[in-house]
Design a protein around this motif. Structure first.
Motif, PDB file in Angstrom:
ATOM      1  N   GLN A  36       0.847  -1.182   0.000  1.00 16.99           N
ATOM      2  CA  GLN A  36       0.000   0.000   0.000  1.00 16.99           C
ATOM      3  C   GLN A  36       0.889   1.240   0.000  1.00 16.99           C
ATOM      4  N   ASP A  49      -1.355  -4.555  -2.979  1.00 20.14           N
ATOM      5  CA  ASP A  49      -2.101  -3.697  -2.072  1.00 20.14           C
ATOM      6  C   ASP A  49      -1.924  -2.237  -2.445  1.00 20.14           C
ATOM      7  N   GLU A  61      -1.002   0.451  -6.052  1.00 21.55           N
ATOM      8  CA  GLU A  61      -1.627   0.763  -7.332  1.00 21.55           C
ATOM      9  C   GLU A  61      -0.723   0.278  -8.458  1.00 21.55           C
ATOM     10  N   LYS A 104      -7.521  -5.773  -0.542  1.00 20.85           N
ATOM     11  CA  LYS A 104      -8.637  -4.845  -0.373  1.00 20.85           C
ATOM     12  C   LYS A 104      -8.254  -3.390  -0.626  1.00 20.85           C
ATOM     13  N   ASN A 105      -6.982  -3.048  -0.480  1.00 22.51           N
ATOM     14  CA  ASN A 105      -6.516  -1.691  -0.767  1.00 22.51           C
ATOM     15  C   ASN A 105      -5.895  -1.572  -2.155  1.00 22.51           C
ATOM     16  N   GLY A 106      -5.816  -2.675  -2.870  1.00 22.68           N
ATOM     17  CA  GLY A 106      -5.166  -2.696  -4.176  1.00 22.68           C
ATOM     18  C   GLY A 106      -6.047  -2.181  -5.300  1.00 22.68           C
ATOM     19  N   GLN A 107      -5.390  -1.536  -6.281  1.00 23.18           N
ATOM     20  CA  GLN A 107      -6.080  -1.040  -7.462  1.00 23.18           C
ATOM     21  C   GLN A 107      -5.238  -1.375  -8.680  1.00 23.18           C
ATOM     22  N   GLY A 110      -9.851  -5.998  -4.041  1.00 24.14           N
ATOM     23  CA  GLY A 110      -9.805  -4.551  -4.223  1.00 24.14           C
ATOM     24  C   GLY A 110     -10.524  -4.186  -5.506  1.00 24.14           C
ATOM     25  N   GLN A 130     -15.621  -7.745  -1.028  1.00 27.89           N
ATOM     26  CA  GLN A 130     -15.176  -6.354  -1.075  1.00 27.89           C
ATOM     27  C   GLN A 130     -14.653  -5.975  -2.466  1.00 27.89           C
TER      28      GLN A 130
END
Length: 135
Positions: free
Chosen positions: A27, A44, A46, A61-64, A78, A94
Motif C-alpha cells: 500500500q 495492495d 496501485e 482490499k486496498n489494491g487497485q 480490491g 469487497q
C-alpha cells in the motif's frame, strides 16, 4: 524474484517457488509498466499495465489495478479495471471488477461487484470457426 532465508542468504529459482515465494506491491506504492512472474503476486498498492503470471495474482482490499492480468488464478478483493484471462477468477465480497473476464471458472461472492463481460476460456475460437464457415 528472490527471497531471503533466515540465515540472510538469498535463494533463487525452483527452491524459492516451492517455498511459496511471493512478490508484494505494498500500500502506498504506485507502479506503471509490465510484470512477468512465476511466483505469487499480491497487490495492495496501485498498478497500471500488464501482469503475466504463471501463478496466482491477488489484489488486496486496498489494491487497485488498471490494465491486463493473465494468470493461473486471480483473486480480486480490491479494484480491477481492464481485462483478465485466467483459469479461475474470484471476486470477493469487497472486490470490484470492471471489464472483460475470460476464464474457465468465475466465482463472485455476495456483495462482490462485476460490471462487464464474461467469456468462457477456449470458447472464442470455437465460435469464430463456426461463424466463419460458409454454407
Amino acid at each position: 524474484m528472490a527471497i531471503f532465508t533466515s540465515d540472510d542468504k538469498q535463494s533463487n529459482g525452483v527452491a524459492a517457488q516451492k517455498a511459496g515465494a511471493a512478490t508484494i506491491i505494498a500500500q502506498g506504492t504506485r507502479i506503471k509498466g509490465n510484470i512477468t512472474t512465476d511466483c505469487h503476486l499480491h497487490i495492495d498498492g496501485e498498478f497500471e499495465g500488464k501482469i503475466d503470471s504463471k501463478n496466482a495474482v491477488m489484489i488486496g482490499k486496498n489494491g487497485q489495478v488498471d490494465g491486463e492480468v493473465y494468470a493461473n488464478k486471480l483473486v480480486v478483493s480490491g479494484k480491477l479495471k481492464g481485462l483478465t484471462e485466467s483459469d479461475t477468477v474470484e471476486i470477493s465480497s469487497q472486490g470490484r471488477f470492471e471489464g472483460v473476464i475470460t476464464s474457465t471458472e468465475l466465482v463472485i461472492e455476495k456483495k462482490g461487484v462485476f460490471i462487464g463481460e464474461s467469456k468462457i476460456k477456449g470458447m472464442q475460437s470455437a465460435t469464430k470457426n463456426a461463424t466463419s464457415k460458409s454454407v
